[in-house]
Design an enzyme around this catalytic site. Structure first.
Site, PDB file in Angstrom:
ATOM      1  CE  LYS A   1      53.667  38.155  37.695  1.00  0.00           C
ATOM      2  NZ  LYS A   1      54.334  38.228  38.950  1.00  0.00           N
TER       3      LYS A   1
ATOM      4  NE  ARG B   1      47.447  38.932  39.384  1.00  0.00           N
ATOM      5  CZ  ARG B   1      47.528  40.213  39.816  1.00  0.00           C
ATOM      6  NH1 ARG B   1      46.950  40.441  40.773  1.00  0.00           N
ATOM      7  NH2 ARG B   1      48.303  41.020  39.215  1.00  0.00           N
TER       8      ARG B   1
ATOM      9  NE  ARG C   1      57.986  47.119  41.175  1.00  0.00           N
ATOM     10  CZ  ARG C   1      56.783  46.206  40.790  1.00  0.00           C
ATOM     11  NH1 ARG C   1      57.038  45.520  40.021  1.00  0.00           N
ATOM     12  NH2 ARG C   1      55.820  46.246  41.513  1.00  0.00           N
TER      13      ARG C   1
ATOM     14  NE  ARG D   1      53.175  48.466  41.407  1.00  0.00           N
ATOM     15  CZ  ARG D   1      52.866  47.300  40.906  1.00  0.00           C
ATOM     16  NH1 ARG D   1      53.282  47.094  39.882  1.00  0.00           N
ATOM     17  NH2 ARG D   1      51.964  46.462  41.877  1.00  0.00           N
TER      18      ARG D   1
ATOM     19  NE  ARG E   1      51.925  43.159  45.204  1.00  0.00           N
ATOM     20  CZ  ARG E   1      53.229  43.915  44.806  1.00  0.00           C
ATOM     21  NH1 ARG E   1      53.421  45.111  45.595  1.00  0.00           N
ATOM     22  NH2 ARG E   1      53.471  43.668  43.900  1.00  0.00           N
TER      23      ARG E   1
END
Length: 219
Positions: free
Chosen positions: A18, A93, A127, A160, A171
């Site tokens: 996104k 969301r 990531r 992260r 999530r």
């Protein structure tokens, strides 16, 4: 057919791209990109009243209430000339947030980026992000030139804290329960565009541009 100004939202599961596609769209159409995650982190870093509240919720692992999320985004939108367009990613969301947004800024394009859960886990576990400029890399797909060092600013790269398999799966569960109903909501609004997000970044963007060009948006 007159050309339309882009008033867009992007939504999809964690790792669907996104933020990346939002930035590409914003650059192509010369409109501001509003990334909800970056906006929240900025509020927290600046220690605003809303930022302190956000930090409490984020720190305790509790979902941030719609009222607070809506307030932060609305404040940002009020600083813009909405007639010139914008791209929002990471917000709304859920349908309640989408309904609020529709009262503040009429959306004329909602882009759904679809990827399987397995691909989301693969992307997020690989990531890393620069601690200074927040540039994102992937250890196998888009690795940095020098391991652990950002190619843009020389900052340190790190994972992260929430990019672990267990937290990613949680999530994803939240996304399927809370955010996927946006598909029906925006389809009923007549503004839904679904894109396969498994492709390489340039191909995803090419597909988006091709499809929205047929819808009459100007770049």
């Amino acid at each position: 057919m007159s050309k339309k100004t882009l008033h867009a939202v992007l939504f999809g599961p964690p790792g669907s791209g996104k933020g990346t596609q939002g930035q590409l769209l914003a650059d192509r159409f010369d409109v501001p990109q509003i990334g909800a995650g970056e906006l929240f982190r900025a509020e927290i870093a600046e220690k605003t009243v809303q930022g302190k509240l956000l930090k409490e919720y984020v720190g305790s692992g509790v979902l941030v209430p719609d009222e607070l999320v809506n307030a932060v985004i609305t404040n940002q939108l009020k600083q813009l000339d909405l007639r010139k367009g914008f791209v929002l990613d990471g917000y709304p969301r859920n349908v309640e947030q989408a309904t609020h947004l529709n009262r503040v800024a009429k959306i004329n394009l909602a882009i759904q980026l679809k990827i399987p859960d397995k691909e989301a886990v693969r992307r997020l576990t690989g990531r890393v992000q620069c601690v200074d400029c927040e540039q994102v890399y992937h250890l196998t797909d888009t690795p940095p030139i020098k391991p652990g060092i950002c190619a843009l600013c020389g900052g340190k790269l790190k994972k992260r804290n929430d990019d672990t398999k267990d937290l990613i799966r949680k999530r994803l569960e939240t996304f399927h329960f809370m955010t996927e109903p946006l598909v029906t909501y925006y389809r009923q609004q007549g503004v839904l565009l679904t894109i396969t997000g498994e492709q390489a970044i340039p191909y995803v963007f090419e597909e988006i541009i091709k499809k929205i060009g047929k819808l009459g948006f100007k770049s």
